[in-house]
Design an enzyme around this catalytic site. Structure first.
Site, PDB file in Angstrom:
ATOM      1  CG  HIS A 169      -2.155  -0.890   0.992  1.00 51.89           C
ATOM      2  ND1 HIS A 169      -2.132  -2.234   1.306  1.00 51.89           N
ATOM      3  CD2 HIS A 169      -3.395  -0.625   0.488  1.00 51.89           C
ATOM      4  CE1 HIS A 169      -3.321  -2.758   1.007  1.00 51.89           C
ATOM      5  NE2 HIS A 169      -4.096  -1.812   0.511  1.00 51.89           N
ATOM      6  CG  PHE A 223     -10.820  -5.067   0.451  1.00 48.15           C
ATOM      7  CD1 PHE A 223     -10.738  -3.833   1.062  1.00 48.15           C
ATOM      8  CD2 PHE A 223     -10.357  -6.170   1.151  1.00 48.15           C
ATOM      9  CE1 PHE A 223     -10.213  -3.696   2.338  1.00 48.15           C
ATOM     10  CE2 PHE A 223      -9.828  -6.046   2.422  1.00 48.15           C
ATOM     11  CZ  PHE A 223      -9.767  -4.804   3.022  1.00 48.15           C
TER      12      PHE A 223
END
Length: 423
Positions: A43, A186
């Protein structure tokens, strides 16, 4: 800014799809980046390239992504610029009841609690303290469990990924939609611009974790350090990057603004008197759980500790860890259950109490899967050294563990409980 062609990897939809692809391990050559030790580094690179792309497209070399500091007193609500319908950062697929000045709930289970603002803030701060300083003492506890080539996906996420990361995702998404789009699932999370501000604060957590104490350190495992990911850069070129090259934000050309951290002293406190805790430990639960068990109602089990009466040095070298293993569910369900120690559901334990060990939270994926791919098997690891000290149980032979389902009731099973140690 000129609109980009649909097939340009830098456009908004394609950037959203980058996250979608890596949250489902489909196709098979992509790495799953949730519920394992790649959560933070992947991320970070995702944010880095998105920031570079935006800087290139706007002609502003100094462009920087903002972070949503939901862990600060002034940041515990949706930032106003994201809530303004005239703003390009607005997304209509957000929970209408969670608009400013409604406070975010780090313990969100799909329903809003009847807390005062002061109570909500107190719980949020104590959750942050616990996830950093109790459940995040070691690399495995904070960053997540090892995930190597050939391993099954989802070996277990780190403390902050599990909570509040997952809770903020679901809290932000629109509960009137079956999948809590956009942020609450998600596959769609990247379609909401706030996902980048949310994850910038998650990225900041990784930096803070290493900064606040010298004991907090990254893995030195070569399998982790040498793992590489592919991203498109600001010129739409495909580049390969590694975990070892993103361990410090300074290496990537950015740092985070210093802001007040109100949870540093927000250590949870015991709710039950030590005499009652002692009584809880001396009693067997009314129905000892027989594992594996489907969580249709609270279940309790007594658990023998492998080592009692550890010295201060031993406690500093190894964290005692309660492991809830063999957690199984279908990935498209919102799952949440709480774990409490030496207390039962009737004691009214909240996240602000020391007896509250932590929660397991699954943010739904809601993507097309083959039947055999839809089943997730994972675990939850909770540090309990400080917890046992706070409730006066560090010298006891065993603990009473109670699991309380909060969301996805009847849709998740647990394989067992054990205690281990983590360095």
């Amino acid at each position: 800014m000129k609109a980009l062609p649909a097939d340009d990897p830098r456009n908004f939809v394609q950037q959203a799809n980058v996250h979608c692809v890596h949250c489902d391990s489909i196709p098979d050559n992509y790495i799953q980046v949730h519920q394992n030790w790649f959560f933070f580094p992947w991320h970070r690179w995702y944010l880095y390239f998105n920031e570079r792309i935006l800087g290139k497209l706007t002609g502003d070399d100094s462009f920087a992504l903002p972070f949503w500091n939901w862990d600060s007193l002034g940041g515990m609500m949706l930032p106003s610029i994201y809530a303004d319908p005239t703003s390009p950062l607005y997304d209509k697929l957000r929970d209408a009841k969670h608009q400013p000045p409604f406070l975010v709930d780090f313990d969100y289970n799909g329903t809003d609690p009847n807390f005062t603002a002061a109570q909500q803030i107190d719980h949020n701060l104590k959750i942050m303290y616990r996830q950093f300083f109790c459940n995040g003492k070691t690399p495995m506890l904070f960053l997540g469990s090892a995930y190597r080539g050939g391993d099954q996906t989802n070996p277990g996420g780190g403390s902050v990924e599990n909570m509040p990361h997952n809770n903020v995702h679901t809290w932000t998404g629109d509960r009137t939609h079956p999948n809590f789009e956009d942020m609450g699932t998600f596959y769609a999370a990247g379609r909401d611009p706030i996902v980048f501000a949310h994850h910038a604060n998650i990225d900041r957590m990784w930096s803070l974790w290493k900064k606040l104490t010298r004991k907090h350190r990254d893995f030195n495992d070569s399998d982790w350090l040498k793992t590489s990911f592919l991203f498109h850069d600001e010129n739409a070129d495909l580049v390969r990057v590694t975990v070892k090259d993103c361990l410090k934000t300074q290496w990537l050309g950015y740092t985070y603004q210093d802001v007040k951290i109100p949870w540093l002293e927000a250590r949870p406190t015991p709710k039950l008197a030590k005499a009652k805790n002692a009584a809880s430990r001396s009693l067997k639960p009314t129905a000892e759980a027989q594992f594996p068990v489907t969580l249709e109602s609270p279940v309790s089990a007594t658990l023998k500790r492998p080592k009692v009466g550890r010295s201060r040095k031993e406690k500093e070298e190894e964290e005692e860890v309660l492991i809830v293993e063999g957690i199984e569910f279908e990935r498209d369900h919102f799952i949440k259950f709480d774990v409490i120690v030496n207390a039962t559901e009737s004691d009214g334990i909240t996240p602000g109490d020391s007896e509250f060990a932590g929660s397991f939270v699954n943010t739904p994926h809601q993507h097309r899967h083959r039947k055999e791919e839809n089943k997730v098997k994972t675990r939850l690891c909770l540090g309990i050294t400080d917890l046992l000290e706070d409730i006066g149980g560090e010298d006891d032979d065993g603990v009473l563990v109670t699991i309380v389902p909060k969301a996805g009731i009847g849709k998740v099973s647990v394989g067992g409980l054990r205690i281990d140690f983590s360095k």
